[in-house]
Design a protein around this motif. Structure first.
Motif, PDB file in Angstrom:
ATOM      1  N   ARG A 104      72.517  21.211 -28.722  1.00 44.20           N
ATOM      2  CA  ARG A 104      72.887  21.098 -30.136  1.00 44.20           C
ATOM      3  C   ARG A 104      72.162  22.126 -30.970  1.00 44.20           C
ATOM      4  O   ARG A 104      72.737  22.721 -31.881  1.00 44.20           O
ATOM      5  N   ALA A 105      70.882  22.366 -30.662  1.00 43.32           N
ATOM      6  CA  ALA A 105      70.107  23.363 -31.406  1.00 43.32           C
ATOM      7  C   ALA A 105      70.694  24.749 -31.193  1.00 43.32           C
ATOM      8  O   ALA A 105      70.790  25.543 -32.131  1.00 43.32           O
ATOM      9  N   ASP A 107      73.827  25.426 -30.483  1.00 45.18           N
ATOM     10  CA  ASP A 107      75.118  25.472 -31.185  1.00 45.18           C
ATOM     11  C   ASP A 107      74.937  25.699 -32.678  1.00 45.18           C
ATOM     12  O   ASP A 107      75.766  26.328 -33.322  1.00 45.18           O
ATOM     13  N   GLN A 108      73.864  25.168 -33.235  1.00 50.80           N
ATOM     14  CA  GLN A 108      73.631  25.269 -34.684  1.00 50.80           C
ATOM     15  C   GLN A 108      72.917  26.558 -35.049  1.00 50.80           C
ATOM     16  O   GLN A 108      72.920  26.945 -36.208  1.00 50.80           O
ATOM     17  N   GLY A 109      72.307  27.178 -34.062  1.00 49.58           N
ATOM     18  CA  GLY A 109      71.420  28.214 -34.375  1.00 49.58           C
ATOM     19  C   GLY A 109      71.765  29.596 -34.362  1.00 49.58           C
ATOM     20  O   GLY A 109      71.356  30.466 -34.971  1.00 49.58           O
TER      21      GLY A 109
END
Length: 109
Positions: A104-105, A107-109
Motif C-alpha cells: 500500500r505504501a 502504491d501511494q508513494g
C-alpha cells in the motif's frame, strides 16, 4: 448477514432517499455530512479504547457495536457497502500484514 441488512436500512434512511432527518438519527447524521460522521467515529473509537483500558469486556462489545454502526454510516456516506470492506479483507487473507502494508505504501508513494 446482519451487516448487509443494516447497510440496507442505513441506505433507506439517507435523506436522498426521502428519509426525514427530524425522525431519523441516521438521516440527520448523513445530512450533517462527513465531518459530523467522522466526529462520531472518533468519539466511538475513544469510548472503545477506554472500555478496553478499564477492563470492561461487555462494554467493549457495546462500544465496538457503536463504532461499527458509525463506520457503516460512513460507508453509506461514501456510497459503499460492508461487502466492499469484506472483499478487501479477503484480498488480504493469507498475505503478511507487513508485506500488505508495504505494498500500500508503494502504491501511494
Amino acid at each position: 448477514m446482519i451487516l448487509s441488512r443494516l447497510a440496507r436500512v442505513l441506505q433507506s434512511r439517507h435523506p436522498a432517499q426521502g428519509a426525514d432527518p427530524e425522525g431519523s438519527y441516521v438521516a440527520k447524521l448523513l445530512l450533517k455530512g462527513q465531518d459530523a460522521i467522522l466526529k462520531k467515529v472518533g468519539e466511538e473509537s475513544t469510548e472503545l479504547v477506554m472500555a478496553s483500558k478499564d477492563g470492561q469486556p461487555q462494554r467493549v462489545v457495546s462500544e465496538m457495536a457503536d463504532l461499527w454502526f458509525h463506520c457503516l454510516v460512513l460507508l453509506t456516506h461514501h456510497g459503499l457497502e460492508p461487502g466492499d470492506v469484506l472483499k478487501e479483507l479477503e484480498r488480504r487473507e493469507g498475505v503478511s500484514g507487513l508485506a500488505e502494508k508495504a505494498s500500500r505504501a508503494a502504491d501511494q508513494g
